[in-house]
Design a protein around this motif. Structure first.
Motif, mmCIF file in Angstrom:
data_model
loop_
_atom_site.group_PDB
_atom_site.id
_atom_site.type_symbol
_atom_site.label_atom_id
_atom_site.label_comp_id
_atom_site.label_asym_id
_atom_site.label_seq_id
_atom_site.Cartn_x
_atom_site.Cartn_y
_atom_site.Cartn_z
ATOM 1 N N GLY A 15 22.816 18.936 16.284
ATOM 2 C CA GLY A 15 21.826 19.277 17.288
ATOM 3 C C GLY A 15 20.423 19.448 16.744
ATOM 4 N N ASP A 16 20.308 19.579 15.433
ATOM 5 C CA ASP A 16 18.998 19.742 14.803
ATOM 6 C C ASP A 16 18.257 18.410 14.716
ATOM 7 O OD1 ASP A 16 19.818 22.352 12.344
ATOM 8 O OD2 ASP A 16 19.431 22.426 14.511
ATOM 9 N N SER A 17 17.037 18.492 14.214
ATOM 10 C CA SER A 17 16.192 17.309 14.039
ATOM 11 C C SER A 17 15.760 17.177 12.590
ATOM 12 C CB SER A 17 14.946 17.405 14.929
ATOM 13 O OG SER A 17 15.287 17.446 16.294
ATOM 14 N N LEU A 18 15.478 15.955 12.208
ATOM 15 C CA LEU A 18 14.887 15.652 10.900
ATOM 16 C C LEU A 18 13.916 14.501 11.092
ATOM 17 C CD1 LEU A 18 17.718 15.554 8.182
ATOM 18 C CD2 LEU A 18 15.755 17.092 8.224
ATOM 19 N N ARG A 19 12.894 14.474 10.250
ATOM 20 C CA ARG A 19 11.991 13.336 10.247
ATOM 21 C C ARG A 19 11.965 12.749 8.846
ATOM 22 N NH1 ARG A 19 5.536 12.849 11.597
ATOM 23 N NH2 ARG A 19 5.372 13.900 9.569
ATOM 24 N N LEU A 20 12.389 11.516 8.746
ATOM 25 C CA LEU A 20 12.342 10.802 7.476
ATOM 26 C C LEU A 20 11.048 10.006 7.385
ATOM 27 C CD1 LEU A 20 15.978 9.395 7.251
ATOM 28 C CD2 LEU A 20 15.124 11.657 6.629
#
Length: 127
Positions: A15-20
């Protein structure tokens, strides 16, 4: 020369987010189509999405509505914004560069089309 470097991976919860980020220090970034691929243990490298020079994008159905690709040519950077992460998104994520024009969406999904690859960044999503 093209040298792609990914960053931004890590361990997150479902449910979390990440930005690569995928950055290149070379002079031809503006001319590159940049693709994102991922590879989980025991699986083949899988297409995630790509962004062309003109900013148009293509992505696999598994991430549509959750992942977004963007670029800033002035910063020589492409981003993969990943929202609503799932455990099945866990993999090493690679960015890749393709110096071709007018490439179809199907061709963008083929790893063999890309000449330049980063070293990858690990994304782990816990349940």
């Amino acid at each position: 020369q093209v040298q792609l470097t990914e960053s931004g991976g890590g361990l997150v919860q479902a449910g979390d987010s990440l930005r690569l980020s995928c950055a290149d220090s070379g002079p031809i970034f503006d001319y590159l189509t940049v693709g994102w691929f991922r590879q989980a243990p025991g699986h083949e490298r899988e297409f995630v999405g790509a962004i062309r020079r003109d900013g148009s994008t293509s992505s696999t159905d598994a991430v549509k509505g959750r992942f977004t690709i963007s670029r800033d040519n002035a910063k020589n950077t492409v981003w993969l914004q990943m929202n609503s992460l799932k455990p099945e998104d866990s993999a090493i994520y690679y960015c890749a560069g393709l110096r071709e024009f007018g490439v179809s969406d199907y061709s963008l999904s083929q790893p063999s089309m890309y000449s330049y690859w980063g070293q990858g960044t690990q994304v782990t999503v816990s349940s």
